[in-house]
Design a protein around this motif. Structure first.
Motif, PDB file in Angstrom:
ATOM      1  N   LEU A 109       0.999  -1.264   0.041  1.00  0.00           N
ATOM      2  CA  LEU A 109       0.282  -0.037   0.154  1.00  0.00           C
ATOM      3  C   LEU A 109       0.839   1.287   0.070  1.00  0.00           C
ATOM      4  CD1 LEU A 109      -2.876  -0.800   2.460  1.00  0.00           C
ATOM      5  CD2 LEU A 109      -3.095  -0.594   0.071  1.00  0.00           C
ATOM      6  N   SER A 110       1.797   1.302   0.738  1.00  0.00           N
ATOM      7  CA  SER A 110       2.875   2.397   0.701  1.00  0.00           C
ATOM      8  C   SER A 110       3.517   2.634  -0.739  1.00  0.00           C
ATOM      9  CB  SER A 110       4.149   2.051   1.838  1.00  0.00           C
ATOM     10  OG  SER A 110       3.334   2.002   3.009  1.00  0.00           O
ATOM     11  N   GLN A 111       3.831   1.744  -1.278  1.00  0.00           N
ATOM     12  CA  GLN A 111       4.490   1.724  -2.604  1.00  0.00           C
ATOM     13  C   GLN A 111       3.235   2.215  -3.761  1.00  0.00           C
ATOM     14  OE1 GLN A 111       5.937  -1.822  -3.272  1.00  0.00           O
ATOM     15  NE2 GLN A 111       7.724  -1.773  -2.270  1.00  0.00           N
ATOM     16  N   GLU A 112       2.283   1.768  -3.570  1.00  0.00           N
ATOM     17  CA  GLU A 112       1.207   2.345  -4.253  1.00  0.00           C
ATOM     18  C   GLU A 112       0.726   3.696  -4.093  1.00  0.00           C
ATOM     19  OE1 GLU A 112      -2.450  -0.192  -3.864  1.00  0.00           O
ATOM     20  OE2 GLU A 112      -1.380  -1.947  -4.579  1.00  0.00           O
ATOM     21  N   ILE A 113       0.644   4.246  -2.830  1.00  0.00           N
ATOM     22  CA  ILE A 113       0.564   5.476  -2.584  1.00  0.00           C
ATOM     23  C   ILE A 113       1.609   6.459  -3.229  1.00  0.00           C
ATOM     24  CG2 ILE A 113       0.299   7.176  -0.810  1.00  0.00           C
ATOM     25  CD1 ILE A 113      -1.129   5.134   1.042  1.00  0.00           C
ATOM     26  N   ALA A 114       2.757   5.728  -2.765  1.00  0.00           N
ATOM     27  CA  ALA A 114       4.107   6.614  -3.531  1.00  0.00           C
ATOM     28  C   ALA A 114       3.971   6.938  -5.089  1.00  0.00           C
ATOM     29  CB  ALA A 114       5.424   5.938  -3.196  1.00  0.00           C
ATOM     30  N   HIS A 115       3.596   5.718  -5.807  1.00  0.00           N
ATOM     31  CA  HIS A 115       3.368   5.697  -7.330  1.00  0.00           C
ATOM     32  C   HIS A 115       2.312   6.757  -7.514  1.00  0.00           C
ATOM     33  CE1 HIS A 115       6.202   2.781  -8.714  1.00  0.00           C
ATOM     34  NE2 HIS A 115       5.513   1.781  -7.535  1.00  0.00           N
ATOM     35  N   LEU A 116       1.167   6.506  -7.027  1.00  0.00           N
ATOM     36  CA  LEU A 116      -0.006   7.773  -6.995  1.00  0.00           C
ATOM     37  C   LEU A 116       0.323   9.367  -6.825  1.00  0.00           C
ATOM     38  CD1 LEU A 116      -2.905   5.378  -5.577  1.00  0.00           C
ATOM     39  CD2 LEU A 116      -2.536   6.040  -7.867  1.00  0.00           C
ATOM     40  N   LYS A 117       1.146   9.258  -5.809  1.00  0.00           N
ATOM     41  CA  LYS A 117       1.666  10.687  -5.530  1.00  0.00           C
ATOM     42  C   LYS A 117       2.447  11.110  -6.685  1.00  0.00           C
ATOM     43  CE  LYS A 117       3.789  13.122  -1.811  1.00  0.00           C
ATOM     44  NZ  LYS A 117       4.376  13.040  -0.352  1.00  0.00           N
ATOM     45  N   LEU A 118       3.256  10.383  -7.034  1.00  0.00           N
ATOM     46  CA  LEU A 118       4.120  10.455  -8.296  1.00  0.00           C
ATOM     47  C   LEU A 118       3.483  10.838  -9.455  1.00  0.00           C
ATOM     48  CD1 LEU A 118       7.309  10.869  -8.994  1.00  0.00           C
ATOM     49  CD2 LEU A 118       7.473   8.664  -9.553  1.00  0.00           C
ATOM     50  N   ALA A 119       2.671  10.110  -9.845  1.00  0.00           N
ATOM     51  CA  ALA A 119       1.653  10.431 -10.907  1.00  0.00           C
ATOM     52  C   ALA A 119       0.972  11.729 -10.929  1.00  0.00           C
ATOM     53  CB  ALA A 119       0.876   9.211 -11.234  1.00  0.00           C
ATOM     54  N   LEU A 120       0.421  11.930  -9.566  1.00  0.00           N
ATOM     55  CA  LEU A 120      -0.362  13.248  -9.444  1.00  0.00           C
ATOM     56  C   LEU A 120       0.647  14.294  -9.636  1.00  0.00           C
ATOM     57  CD1 LEU A 120      -3.174  14.480  -8.622  1.00  0.00           C
ATOM     58  CD2 LEU A 120      -2.311  14.201  -6.394  1.00  0.00           C
ATOM     59  N   GLU A 121       1.853  14.351  -9.032  1.00  0.00           N
ATOM     60  CA  GLU A 121       2.671  15.454  -9.083  1.00  0.00           C
ATOM     61  C   GLU A 121       3.240  15.524 -10.658  1.00  0.00           C
ATOM     62  OE1 GLU A 121       5.737  14.313  -6.599  1.00  0.00           O
ATOM     63  OE2 GLU A 121       4.947  14.915  -4.668  1.00  0.00           O
ATOM     64  N   ASN A 122       3.477  14.637 -11.346  1.00  0.00           N
ATOM     65  CA  ASN A 122       3.859  14.675 -12.647  1.00  0.00           C
ATOM     66  C   ASN A 122       2.672  15.389 -13.720  1.00  0.00           C
ATOM     67  OD1 ASN A 122       6.069  13.520 -12.460  1.00  0.00           O
ATOM     68  ND2 ASN A 122       5.672  11.501 -13.086  1.00  0.00           N
ATOM     69  N   ARG A 123       1.276  14.816 -13.038  1.00  0.00           N
ATOM     70  CA  ARG A 123       0.229  15.605 -13.916  1.00  0.00           C
ATOM     71  C   ARG A 123       0.068  17.019 -13.751  1.00  0.00           C
ATOM     72  NH1 ARG A 123      -4.973  11.799 -13.697  1.00  0.00           N
ATOM     73  NH2 ARG A 123      -4.158  10.906 -15.392  1.00  0.00           N
TER      74      ARG A 123
END
Length: 118
Positions: free
Chosen positions: A98-112
Motif C-alpha cells: 500500500l505504501s508503494q502504491e501511494i508513492a506511485h499515485l503521489k508521483l503520478a499526481l505530481e507529474n500531472r
C-alpha cells in the motif's frame, strides 16, 4: 459441587458472555474468538468433570495431571504465536504494498500537476 467448581463455572459463563459482546461490538474478530471460546469450553468441561484431567493424563501416559495442563498450554501458546506471526507478516507485506502504491499515485499526481502548469 465444591465452591471452586461453582466459581469456575460462573466465571466461565461471564467470560463467554464477554467474548460474545466483543464479537457483536466488532472489537474481536471471530477467527481470534475461536481460540478463547475453545479454551473457555475446556475449562468448563473440566469444571464439571473433576476426574477428567486425571483420566486423560493416565490415557496419554502422563504421571501427573498438572504436567499435562502445562504441556498443553505451552503447546497451544506456541501454535497461537506462530499464527499471530503469520498474520503480522501478511499485514507487514500489505502495508509495504500500500505504501508503494501511494508513492506511485503521489508521483503520478505530481507529474500531472507539472504537465498542467506547462
Amino acid at each position: 459441587m465444591i465452591r471452586i467448581q461453582l466459581l469456575t463455572i460462573v466465571v466461565n459463563i461471564f467470560f463467554l458472555v464477554y467474548i460474545f459482546r466483543l464479537i457483536v461490538k466488532g472489537k474481536l474478530r471471530e477467527e481470534y474468538a475461536i481460540v478463547w471460546l475453545i479454551c473457555t469450553l475446556f475449562i468448563m468441561l473440566f469444571s464439571f468433570w473433576r476426574r477428567g484431567l486425571d483420566v486423560i493424563a493416565h490415557f496419554l501416559g502422563v504421571f501427573e495431571a498438572p504436567n499435562l495442563v502445562f504441556t498443553g498450554a505451552i503447546f497451544a501458546i506456541f501454535i497461537y504465536l506462530l499464527h499471530l506471526s503469520v498474520v503480522a507478516s501478511k499485514l507487514q507485506n500489505n502495508i509495504r504494498k500500500l505504501s508503494q502504491e501511494i508513492a506511485h499515485l503521489k508521483l503520478a499526481l505530481e507529474n500531472r500537476e507539472i504537465e498542467n502548469l506547462k
